[in-house]
Design an enzyme around this catalytic site. Structure first.
Site, PDB file in Angstrom:
ATOM      1  N   ASP A 264      10.770  -2.923   0.776  1.00 39.34           N
ATOM      2  CA  ASP A 264      10.537  -4.329   0.448  1.00 39.34           C
ATOM      3  C   ASP A 264      11.614  -4.826  -0.520  1.00 39.34           C
ATOM      4  OD1 ASP A 264       8.142  -6.526   0.398  1.00 39.34           O
ATOM      5  OD2 ASP A 264       9.150  -6.417  -1.545  1.00 39.34           O
TER       6      ASP A 264
ATOM      7  N   CYS B 257     -29.580  10.080 -14.853  1.00 38.94           N
ATOM      8  CA  CYS B 257     -28.986   8.981 -15.615  1.00 38.94           C
ATOM      9  C   CYS B 257     -27.498   8.891 -15.334  1.00 38.94           C
ATOM     10  CB  CYS B 257     -29.164   9.205 -17.124  1.00 38.94           C
ATOM     11  SG  CYS B 257     -30.869   9.382 -17.689  1.00 38.94           S
TER      12      CYS B 257
END
Length: 503
Positions: A454, A44
């Protein structure tokens, strides 16, 4: 609580932590671990609503295939195959992580274990031993579990004949298909079909299926990212009163496909039009990769909030994902195409490239306007750079990149070695460190890339009040490892100047 901390030698957290997840039915562990119960012979997901098994009856596995290999069958109540994938396979850059990404993309179904081993640089025997020792199942069993899941989706969701489903799911024979479905689900294929009403059919209709998502999921962040960069002819994105729709075409292993991702009322649905049903597994995996659905957002957000100055950004967008790609070569071309121009200009240039060099899409579109496929790297390699409406140096670099991708000199497949691919990109004229990092982050799914050079990232960090005593931004970002790609996304999203920049 974040997701479980796993060991690379077992792929599992501590057994006591696993059992605590079972007793608390913690859905955040679904896909990380599978619990097998000796007294029932069933495995499960941790969040299964069945009666909690005794600790002594439980064993824990890092994959559904390992539980199946140990002789357990899937629970029909919690359906443990219908969960997000484990985040560790995207996080890990070692051989097992690369192998798992390739297996999920269907490499074993197409090329066999020998083909997988060759791509990884191992002998088949070495690879079987390595993966079996860590995961409790060899590559063929991992692929078999994936085929079983694909088969169940087709059985329950289409009216295709069983023989067609067998081969579409990747089985080599109908007998193998029947035996696998019985072993995994404890029912014959016909019983699975009668248990569920059909939702779609073959014969040209779209196949529709739900994609499980780990919460939180910041849908606006990732769908807006795609909307602002959409290229006419291959993709379309729009906000609806209920949520979002993003649709596009893509070339897969056996043919073309058109996908549509619908985010409505907190649920994600994938609609697929396939030229060849054998590509269903790959289409689903590519869609999940595109939206970064197998990420562990709780672990990511918890780590990023460790820096108090970034906390406000993270809390404003919980569950923000890193946009992925459907095809690595496309992202590299688009990144190069959009250098030093605006988002709108890059989209316009991309649309011209698609219209001139992209093949017409042969599949039924999932949304209006999906007419073409993105140009192949081989097609771009043959382009006369003088024909391209862009600066000459960039046109030459674009044709050179296409040639390198077509020849294999640059490998951007899902299971490629990230460091090697990064070096291959840097070796090309016109590709700098920022572009190589950006492609590694998005095309190769590296969760730990921080674009410290950046300009927008640096301005957003300053606006957030990053303390000066933390030193250079690169050093300050080390506390976010191994999730620095997500920090990059939060800083981009926080800056309104991002709207004027191409990312």
């Amino acid at each position: 609580m974040s997701g479980p901390s796993t060991s690379h030698t077992t792929g599992l957290p501590d057994p006591d932590a696993c059992y605590r997840a079972v007793t608390s039915r913690d859905h955040r562990y679904d896909g990380w671990i599978y619990v097998a119960v000796r007294s029932t012979g069933i495995y499960c997901r941790p969040s299964c609503s069945s009666v909690t098994p005794r600790r002594e009856n439980c064993s824990f596995h890092s994959t559904a295939a390992a539980a199946q290999q140990a002789g357990y069958r899937a629970c029909l109540r919690c359906r443990p195959d219908v969960v997000p994938g484990s985040p560790q396979w995207d996080l890990r850059a070692d051989t097992v992580g690369r192998a798992m990404r390739m297996i999920s993309d269907g490499v074993v179904d197409r090329d066999g274990v020998s083909g997988l081993a060759t791509r990884l640089g191992y002998s088949e025997r070495q690879l079987n031993r390595l993966i079996s020792a860590e995961l409790g199942a060899p590559p063929v069993a991992l692929a078999r579990a994936q085929r079983a899941h694909t088969a169940r989706v087709l059985i329950e969701g289409t009216t295709m004949p069983m023989a067609d489903i067998a081969f579409a799911a990747g089985f080599s024979s109908v007998r193998q298909f029947n035996d696998t479905v019985r072993a995994v689900f404890a029912q014959p294929p016909t019983a699975l079909r009668t248990r569920h009403s059909t939702h779609a059919s073959d014969g040209g209709e779209l196949l529709s299926l739900r994609l499980p998502v780990r919460e939180p999921f910041h849908a606006d962040g990732i769908f807006d990212f795609f909307e602002r960069r959409q290229i006419a002819g291959i993709e379309t994105a729009r906000r609806t009163p209920e949520g979002w729709v993003y649709a596009r075409t893509v070339g897969l292993a056996h043919g073309a496909a058109a996908l549509a991702l619908h985010w409505n009322d907190g649920q994600l649905t994938l609609k697929v039009s396939l030229e060849d049903f054998r590509d269903l597994t790959q289409a689903v995996r590519r869609a999940r990769r595109l939206l970064d659905l197998d990420a562990d957002p709780v672990a990511v957000d918890t780590t990023l909030c460790g820096a108090s100055w970034l906390k406000a950004y993270v809390e404003a967008a919980p569950g923000l994902r890193v946009p992925g790609v459907l095809e690595g070569h496309e992202l590299a071309i688009r990144a190069l195409l959009g250098q030093q121009i605006s988002v709108a200009a890059a989209a316009n240039a991309g649309a011209k490239l698609v219209a001139r060099y992209g093949a017409l899409s042969p599949v039924t579109p999932t949304e209006p306007g999906l007419t073409h496929l993105f140009p192949s790297s081989a097609a771009l390699a043959e382009v006369d750079s003088m024909e391209l409406p862009m600066p000459r140096s960039r046109a030459t670099a674009l044709v050179g990149l296409g040639a390198a991708l077509a020849s294999g000199a640059v490998d951007l497949d899902i299971g490629s070695d990230r460091l090697e691919s990064h070096a291959q990109l840097l070796a090309l004229k016109g590709i700098g460190p920022w572009t190589a990092d950006y492609v590694t982050m998005r095309a190769l799914g590296d969760p730990d890339v921080f674009l410290s050079t950046d300009l927008i990232v640096r301005r957003a960090a300053a606006a957030a009040g990053m303390p000066a005593d933390l030193g250079p931004l690169d050093d300050a970002a080390k506390v976010w490892a191994p999730w620095r790609s997500y920090a990059t996304m939060h800083l981009w999203r926080a800056s309104p100047q991002l709207l004027a920049q191409d990312r």
